[in-house]
Design an enzyme around this catalytic site. Structure first.
Site, PDB file in Angstrom:
ATOM      1  N   SER A 196      34.311  35.233  34.276  1.00 35.15           N
ATOM      2  CA  SER A 196      33.942  35.925  35.511  1.00 35.15           C
ATOM      3  C   SER A 196      35.186  36.574  36.105  1.00 35.15           C
ATOM      4  CB  SER A 196      33.282  34.953  36.485  1.00 35.15           C
ATOM      5  OG  SER A 196      32.650  35.658  37.528  1.00 35.15           O
ATOM      6  N   ASN A 197      35.178  36.845  37.385  1.00 38.43           N
ATOM      7  CA  ASN A 197      36.349  37.454  38.034  1.00 38.43           C
ATOM      8  C   ASN A 197      36.446  36.977  39.475  1.00 38.43           C
ATOM      9  OD1 ASN A 197      34.776  39.360  39.780  1.00 38.43           O
ATOM     10  ND2 ASN A 197      34.102  40.079  37.771  1.00 38.43           N
ATOM     11  N   ARG A 198      37.434  37.473  40.217  1.00 31.07           N
ATOM     12  CA  ARG A 198      37.739  36.929  41.540  1.00 31.07           C
ATOM     13  C   ARG A 198      36.855  37.447  42.668  1.00 31.07           C
ATOM     14  NH1 ARG A 198      43.560  38.319  42.766  1.00 31.07           N
ATOM     15  NH2 ARG A 198      43.034  37.309  44.723  1.00 31.07           N
TER      16      ARG A 198
END
Ligand code: CTP
Length: 211
Positions: free
Chosen positions: A21-23
């Site tokens: 995923s990402n931030r």
């Protein structure tokens, strides 16, 4: 207007306990949904997994993966006048999702990935008279790269975002963005809250309806 907004990250499972995923926290997309609904627009918010409560008077569609987000955007696109893609869609997913937890000792050392669909590029041909707004999350050469994304994705406006700044972009409540129009106009906005950035983007959208 009927506005479709995407927010948050997508999540691409590796096995039942791990994901890529990402931030993204979803704060920018949720601020857009909140301000748009407050102004009387009809808002559908397609959201990846975030820890935020949906704003009042917004229809929430919860999704997990990039593929699910693509299907949801496809489903709601015909019923909207504008699409704002604030989501940070994961660009890669594991080629194979394991049904069982990968064990530390026997697991692969290399994860094979494949690209997810680019939602904006996929839906370009379905745009019609709708207004498409995208974001560009960049850590270097922001303006050049955002301008290229604007053209490649067939957008009317791109919100360029330097995500390497600690006070802008991911997770924080403030943002510093540059609005870049397909027609060439560029507006550098000062550092402000995401609610205020959302208001400026919606000002632009409402004005574009009158043009
Ligand atoms: N986007 C999309 N589908 C994807 C990835 C991104 O529709 N698979 C949208 C985002 O919601 C955003 C815009 O495209 O509005 C730009 O996203 P960004 O992450 O900045 O760029 P990418 O297209 O993913 O390119 P790169 O990662 O190489 O910067």
């Amino acid at each position: 207007m009927r506005i479709l907004i995407t927010a948050g990250p997508t999540r691409e499972m590796i096995d039942p306990v791990r994901f890529l995923s990402n931030r993204s926290s979803g704060k920018m997309g949720y601020a857009l949904a909140r301000v748009a609904a407050r102004r009387g627009h009809v808002v559908t918010l397609i959201s990846g997994p975030v820890a935020l409560r949906p704003p009042p008077k917004v229809s929430l569609v919860a999704v997990m993966t990039a593929d699910e987000m693509l299907s949801a955007v496809k489903r709601y696109l015909s019923r909207c006048d504008a699409l704002i893609m604030a989501a940070a869609v994961a660009d890669w997913r594991p080629r194979r999702v394991r049904a069982q937890k990968i064990k530390k000792t026997t697991g692969p050392k290399v994860l094979r990935l494949e690209p997810t669909a680019d939602i904006l590029k996929t839906l370009r041909t379905k745009k019609g008279r709708r207004v498409f707004i995208g974001f560009a999350a960049e850590t270097e050469r922001m303006l050049v790269r955002a301008r290229r994304k604007l053209a490649e994705k067939g957008l009317d406006l791109i919100v360029a975002n330097d995500v390497s700044r600690p006070d802008a972009g991911f997770e924080v409540d403030t943002n510093q963005v540059t609005l870049m129009e397909a027609s060439g106009g560029v507006r550098v906005l000062p550092l402000m809250t995401k609610m205020k950035v959302a208001a400026r983007i919606l000002d632009w959208l409402e004005a574009s309806e009158r043009r």
